[in-house]
Design a protein around this motif. Structure first.
Motif, mmCIF file in Angstrom:
data_model
loop_
_atom_site.group_PDB
_atom_site.id
_atom_site.type_symbol
_atom_site.label_atom_id
_atom_site.label_comp_id
_atom_site.label_asym_id
_atom_site.label_seq_id
_atom_site.Cartn_x
_atom_site.Cartn_y
_atom_site.Cartn_z
ATOM 1 N N GLN A 38 -4.128 51.925 4.783
ATOM 2 C CA GLN A 38 -4.365 52.356 6.160
ATOM 3 C C GLN A 38 -3.404 53.489 6.518
ATOM 4 O O GLN A 38 -2.182 53.327 6.447
ATOM 5 C CB GLN A 38 -4.206 51.193 7.135
ATOM 6 N N SER A 39 -3.949 54.604 6.922
ATOM 7 C CA SER A 39 -3.164 55.810 7.173
ATOM 8 C C SER A 39 -2.002 55.574 8.135
ATOM 9 O O SER A 39 -0.879 56.015 7.875
ATOM 10 C CB SER A 39 -4.061 56.926 7.710
ATOM 11 N N ASP A 40 -2.244 54.881 9.247
ATOM 12 C CA ASP A 40 -1.180 54.700 10.242
ATOM 13 C C ASP A 40 -0.014 53.874 9.700
ATOM 14 O O ASP A 40 1.142 54.087 10.086
ATOM 15 C CB ASP A 40 -1.729 54.084 11.535
ATOM 16 N N LEU A 41 -0.276 52.930 8.793
ATOM 17 C CA LEU A 41 0.800 52.147 8.172
ATOM 18 C C LEU A 41 1.419 52.906 6.987
ATOM 19 O O LEU A 41 2.635 52.908 6.814
ATOM 20 C CB LEU A 41 0.285 50.788 7.719
ATOM 21 N N ARG A 42 0.586 53.562 6.171
ATOM 22 C CA ARG A 42 1.095 54.284 5.006
ATOM 23 C C ARG A 42 1.984 55.449 5.409
ATOM 24 O O ARG A 42 2.966 55.756 4.750
ATOM 25 C CB ARG A 42 -0.060 54.766 4.122
ATOM 26 N N ARG A 43 1.691 56.089 6.537
ATOM 27 C CA ARG A 43 2.508 57.233 6.965
ATOM 28 C C ARG A 43 3.923 56.809 7.348
ATOM 29 O O ARG A 43 4.833 57.617 7.364
ATOM 30 C CB ARG A 43 1.846 57.980 8.116
ATOM 31 N N GLN A 44 4.132 55.511 7.607
ATOM 32 C CA GLN A 44 5.465 55.014 7.953
ATOM 33 C C GLN A 44 6.405 54.944 6.750
ATOM 34 O O GLN A 44 7.614 54.828 6.923
ATOM 35 C CB GLN A 44 5.365 53.623 8.586
ATOM 36 N N TRP A 45 5.839 55.007 5.524
ATOM 37 C CA TRP A 45 6.690 54.892 4.332
ATOM 38 C C TRP A 45 6.369 55.924 3.257
ATOM 39 O O TRP A 45 7.200 56.178 2.376
ATOM 40 C CB TRP A 45 6.626 53.489 3.745
ATOM 41 N N LEU A 46 5.192 56.548 3.308
ATOM 42 C CA LEU A 46 4.803 57.491 2.254
ATOM 43 C C LEU A 46 4.150 58.730 2.847
ATOM 44 O O LEU A 46 4.799 59.748 3.013
ATOM 45 C CB LEU A 46 3.862 56.811 1.253
ATOM 46 N N ALA A 47 2.857 58.638 3.142
ATOM 47 C CA ALA A 47 2.100 59.799 3.607
ATOM 48 C C ALA A 47 0.857 59.326 4.346
ATOM 49 O O ALA A 47 0.267 58.308 4.004
ATOM 50 C CB ALA A 47 1.692 60.679 2.422
ATOM 51 N N ALA A 48 0.463 60.093 5.343
ATOM 52 C CA ALA A 48 -0.753 59.797 6.103
ATOM 53 C C ALA A 48 -1.972 60.257 5.315
ATOM 54 O O ALA A 48 -1.860 60.984 4.328
ATOM 55 C CB ALA A 48 -0.696 60.500 7.460
ATOM 56 N N GLY A 49 -3.132 59.859 5.787
ATOM 57 C CA GLY A 49 -4.392 60.308 5.201
ATOM 58 C C GLY A 49 -5.397 59.190 5.132
ATOM 59 O O GLY A 49 -5.144 58.150 4.528
ATOM 60 N N ASP A 50 -6.532 59.404 5.784
ATOM 61 C CA ASP A 50 -7.597 58.408 5.755
ATOM 62 C C ASP A 50 -8.233 58.377 4.373
ATOM 63 O O ASP A 50 -8.385 59.414 3.724
ATOM 64 C CB ASP A 50 -8.669 58.742 6.801
ATOM 65 N N MET A 51 -8.595 57.179 3.939
ATOM 66 C CA MET A 51 -9.276 57.047 2.649
ATOM 67 C C MET A 51 -10.411 56.053 2.763
ATOM 68 O O MET A 51 -10.298 55.048 3.452
ATOM 69 C CB MET A 51 -8.309 56.653 1.531
ATOM 70 N N ASP A 52 -11.527 56.408 2.127
ATOM 71 C CA ASP A 52 -12.628 55.476 1.951
ATOM 72 C C ASP A 52 -12.349 54.733 0.659
ATOM 73 O O ASP A 52 -12.133 55.352 -0.381
ATOM 74 C CB ASP A 52 -13.964 56.220 1.837
ATOM 75 N N LEU A 53 -12.337 53.442 0.710
ATOM 76 C CA LEU A 53 -11.959 52.643 -0.451
ATOM 77 C C LEU A 53 -13.130 52.477 -1.410
ATOM 78 O O LEU A 53 -13.530 51.364 -1.756
ATOM 79 C CB LEU A 53 -11.387 51.298 -0.001
ATOM 80 N N GLU A 54 -13.663 53.606 -1.843
ATOM 81 C CA GLU A 54 -14.772 53.646 -2.788
ATOM 82 C C GLU A 54 -14.328 54.428 -4.012
ATOM 83 O O GLU A 54 -13.783 55.531 -3.878
ATOM 84 C CB GLU A 54 -15.984 54.354 -2.172
ATOM 85 N N GLU A 55 -14.550 53.875 -5.198
ATOM 86 C CA GLU A 55 -14.202 54.598 -6.411
ATOM 87 C C GLU A 55 -14.916 55.944 -6.424
ATOM 88 O O GLU A 55 -16.095 56.038 -6.097
ATOM 89 C CB GLU A 55 -14.555 53.770 -7.641
ATOM 90 N N GLY A 56 -14.172 56.995 -6.746
ATOM 91 C CA GLY A 56 -14.714 58.343 -6.787
ATOM 92 C C GLY A 56 -14.552 59.121 -5.497
ATOM 93 O O GLY A 56 -14.735 60.337 -5.484
ATOM 94 N N SER A 57 -14.204 58.444 -4.388
ATOM 95 C CA SER A 57 -14.064 59.162 -3.123
ATOM 96 C C SER A 57 -12.763 59.964 -3.111
ATOM 97 O O SER A 57 -11.745 59.568 -3.670
ATOM 98 C CB SER A 57 -14.137 58.210 -1.925
ATOM 99 N N SER A 58 -12.811 61.124 -2.465
ATOM 100 C CA SER A 58 -11.661 62.004 -2.337
ATOM 101 C C SER A 58 -10.966 61.759 -1.007
ATOM 102 O O SER A 58 -11.593 61.346 -0.037
ATOM 103 C CB SER A 58 -12.097 63.465 -2.400
ATOM 104 N N PHE A 59 -9.670 62.030 -0.986
ATOM 105 C CA PHE A 59 -8.898 61.928 0.245
ATOM 106 C C PHE A 59 -7.685 62.831 0.127
ATOM 107 O O PHE A 59 -7.356 63.323 -0.953
ATOM 108 C CB PHE A 59 -8.495 60.482 0.540
ATOM 109 N N GLU A 60 -7.033 63.064 1.241
ATOM 110 C CA GLU A 60 -5.850 63.910 1.264
ATOM 111 C C GLU A 60 -4.655 63.098 1.747
ATOM 112 O O GLU A 60 -4.755 62.340 2.706
ATOM 113 C CB GLU A 60 -6.085 65.090 2.211
ATOM 114 N N LEU A 61 -3.523 63.250 1.065
ATOM 115 C CA LEU A 61 -2.269 62.672 1.529
ATOM 116 C C LEU A 61 -1.476 63.777 2.217
ATOM 117 O O LEU A 61 -1.400 64.896 1.718
ATOM 118 C CB LEU A 61 -1.456 62.103 0.365
ATOM 119 N N VAL A 62 -0.884 63.436 3.363
ATOM 120 C CA VAL A 62 -0.109 64.397 4.145
ATOM 121 C C VAL A 62 1.300 63.828 4.308
ATOM 122 O O VAL A 62 1.499 62.831 4.998
ATOM 123 C CB VAL A 62 -0.752 64.654 5.527
ATOM 124 N N TRP A 63 2.259 64.482 3.638
ATOM 125 C CA TRP A 63 3.656 64.055 3.691
ATOM 126 C C TRP A 63 4.379 64.743 4.829
ATOM 127 O O TRP A 63 4.271 65.957 5.007
ATOM 128 C CB TRP A 63 4.397 64.428 2.398
#
Length: 178
Positions: A38-63
């Protein structure tokens, strides 16, 4: 726990281009999974970025490492002051047990979660790191980011990000073979 598990917090070189690092975190796999996905929780320790939890889907991490801790610490020379972006892809997704993502320019990263009583063993494996410099930077980075994650899930205040990362770079220079 098996004897291969090490909770000293440091990444281990398990193959010439592969790091493994573990953390024992309080709570359930489902809760830690949310911090991974989840982007809002992940951004607290790593990087933001919405992801669809489907194999093959693309997403962006924002540090935004300067936002991870207050204060952020002394940023080392050579690191920009703004955000960094990286395009990734979901390689494998088995909620709430395993998530593998591509890592732009250096292989892939697998997060595995195993319930251990009231805790969760998080095992991170980063494969195909191209050289020692990359191994050191990623080992220090993952170590520091996971320290922040541990602080977030336990309600503790983490060490300033950049100060910790710089200290860990010195540690990993001694720990990783030249």
């Amino acid at each position: 726990m098996n004897q291969m598990t090490s909770f000293d917090g440091y990444a281990q070189l398990i193959q010439p281009a592969t790091l493994r690092i573990e953390r024992l975190l309080p709570g359930t796999r489902e809760r830690v999974w949310e911090y991974l996905t989840q982007s809002d929780l992940r951004r607290q320790w790593l990087a933001a970025g919405d992801m669809d939890l489907e194999e093959g889907s693309s997403f962006e991490l924002v540090w935004r490492n300067y936002e991870l801790t207050d204060p952020p610490g002394e940023r080392p020379a050579g690191f920009g002051s703004g955000e960094q972006r990286m395009h990734n892809q979901i390689v494998e997704c088995d909620p709430p047990r395993k998530l593998t993502i591509s890592w732009n320019g250096s292989g892939n990263v697998t997060f595995e979660l195993a319930q251990r009583g009231d805790d969760v063993l998080l095992t991170l494996v980063h494969r195909r790191l191209p050289d020692r410099s990359s191994l050191m930077m990623h080992a220090a980075g993952w170590h520091m980011h996971l320290d922040i994650l541990a602080a977030r899930v336990t309600g503790e205040k983490p060490e300033p990000f950049w100060d910790g990362w710089s200290r860990l770079m010195t540690d990993y220079d001694q720990r990783l073979p030249a």
